[in-house]
Design a protein around this motif. Sequence first.
Motif, short mmCIF file in Angstrom:
data_model
loop_
_atom_site.label_atom_id
_atom_site.label_comp_id
_atom_site.label_asym_id
_atom_site.label_seq_id
_atom_site.Cartn_x
_atom_site.Cartn_y
_atom_site.Cartn_z
N ASP A 180 57.78 29.22 53.24
CA ASP A 180 59.03 28.89 52.56
C ASP A 180 59.68 27.65 53.14
O ASP A 180 60.19 26.78 52.40
N LEU A 181 59.69 27.56 54.46
CA LEU A 181 60.32 26.40 55.11
C LEU A 181 59.57 25.13 54.78
O LEU A 181 60.18 24.06 54.59
N ARG A 182 58.23 25.19 54.73
CA ARG A 182 57.46 24.01 54.37
C ARG A 182 57.77 23.57 52.94
O ARG A 182 57.89 22.38 52.65
N LEU A 183 57.93 24.53 52.04
CA LEU A 183 58.27 24.18 50.65
C LEU A 183 59.67 23.60 50.54
O LEU A 183 59.88 22.56 49.91
N MET A 184 60.64 24.29 51.13
CA MET A 184 62.03 23.84 51.01
C MET A 184 62.26 22.49 51.66
O MET A 184 63.16 21.75 51.26
N LYS A 195 61.48 12.74 49.95
CA LYS A 195 62.05 12.14 48.74
C LYS A 195 61.48 12.71 47.45
O LYS A 195 62.14 12.69 46.42
N THR A 196 60.25 13.18 47.49
CA THR A 196 59.60 13.60 46.24
C THR A 196 59.33 15.10 46.16
O THR A 196 58.66 15.56 45.24
N GLY A 197 59.86 15.86 47.10
CA GLY A 197 59.67 17.30 47.07
C GLY A 197 60.98 18.01 46.84
O GLY A 197 61.91 17.46 46.25
N PHE A 198 61.08 19.27 47.31
CA PHE A 198 62.32 20.01 47.14
C PHE A 198 63.45 19.38 47.95
O PHE A 198 64.55 19.23 47.46
N GLY A 199 63.16 19.10 49.22
CA GLY A 199 64.14 18.43 50.07
C GLY A 199 65.43 19.19 50.26
O GLY A 199 66.48 18.59 50.49
N LYS A 230 55.65 9.05 58.68
CA LYS A 230 55.40 10.38 58.12
C LYS A 230 55.61 11.45 59.19
O LYS A 230 55.08 11.34 60.29
N VAL A 231 56.38 12.47 58.85
CA VAL A 231 56.63 13.58 59.76
C VAL A 231 56.23 14.87 59.05
O VAL A 231 56.72 15.16 57.96
N ALA A 264 70.71 21.97 56.44
CA ALA A 264 70.74 22.14 54.99
C ALA A 264 71.16 20.84 54.33
O ALA A 264 72.10 20.18 54.77
N ASN A 265 70.45 20.47 53.28
CA ASN A 265 70.80 19.28 52.50
C ASN A 265 71.60 19.75 51.29
O ASN A 265 71.07 19.93 50.19
#
Length: 470
Positions: free
Chosen positions: A292-296, A301-305, A322-323, A391-392
């Motif tokens: 879940d953390l990897r997805l969130m 810029k191009t993912g859930f973020g 890249k991180v 949290a963003n």
Amino acid sequence: MLNRIEADSIGEKNIDQQAYYGVQTLRAFENFKISGRTINDQMINALAYVKKASAMTNAKVGLLDNKKMKAITEACDEILSGELHEWFIVDPIQGGAGTSMNMNANEVIANRGLELLGHEKGQYQYLHPNDHVNYGQSTNDVIPTAGKIATIFLIDDLIVELKAIQQTLELKAIEFKDILKMGRTQMQDAVPIRLGQEFAAYASAVERDIKRLEYIRQELMVVNLGGTAIGTGINADEEYVKEVVPILAELTELPLVQAVDLVDATQNLDIFTMASAIVKSSAISLSKVANDLRLMSSGPKTGFGEITLPAKQNGSSIMPGKVNPVIPEVVNQVAFNIMGNDTTISLAVESGQLELNAFEPIIFYKLFESISTLTNAINTFNHNCIVGILANQTRCQQLVEHSVGIITALCPHIGYQKAADIAKEAIYTGATVKSLIKRENLLSTESIDIILNPETMTRPGISGKQLLTK
């Protein structure tokens, strides 16, 4: 190099005079070069507890003189203080149901005891590995008993780390309690949820894992020491059999009890299937959190973020800047390994025959590895990842506003079919649900704000009647 000559039923062998192990240990070292590792430190300590308890019990019932008993117990105390561990040289994966492990302990304790008595190593006529250190015992009750004690010690460390990460997750749940984001089911937009609710759910899963581990910890307190070879207690004095486990319990400060049916406790190892399964369950729960953390945090810029994980190291040798989510990734990998270990343990437990399971060495090797690696993974997951998650909020809000998922909250007020029509139009045109509701004049601005309030959307909803009264 000075050597001494020791003999067993196979023949004679030269042993380094400085070595505390003896001929049977050296044979095992030469025969079982399998994993390249040595016995787990907690298992070494557990063996020392068993040998100390046995010596004290044998002396108490008049079967071992106090001088020999004191030499054995002092040698065991040195092992428990961290000394002599380097002389436990046998590979943890070994044939013989753990006899090599047991004899490694017997020989190290005997040779150190001989020194304490003023003799040279190898002068076993004064203190013998089998006749004195192993008196009233068999590999088949020593190794399972020591294995359970070692497992309990390792589980204690695991529970400490789980409680720590549970606390961190609960603190994050409080920190993120007002941040609204989109919930997702089957990787598609669902309905809004608060980020704090997600982290509270993670903490609840960890709490269940702790309870399961505490349960299995109690189940592991039942030991078969006193059963000797096959649970019948052959070669063990009746009084020794009655006294040895209570003395072991006192030494370890664990509420150990002797199995009612020692034959059953010697031949059946289902308890380790259960212990492994519980450890695996905990690993799977944490691996799901890592997923879940990897997805969130995907993007940035191009993912859930929706969240930002602490940056721990460069993520690429070719892509500058890249991180990668390396800490969640390592948690996943530990979980994969534990799942494999659980399969090995299951097969080994099932493969016992008649009065003994010969595969205890691989059971303990894999179980100890699972518990230890999970303990370490949780520590790094907690301190190197979860405590530093940010949290963003703006990104989360944007995703909520541009998702059709919020239409679900409006269904009780405008009807399912109208909500579906608006959802389709929102997807097709890119317009927001809120703007389309206002355009259709279906609800007042005040009502929309009430319905789409984060608190309203993330708990049981208000009815149309309740809304009209506001």
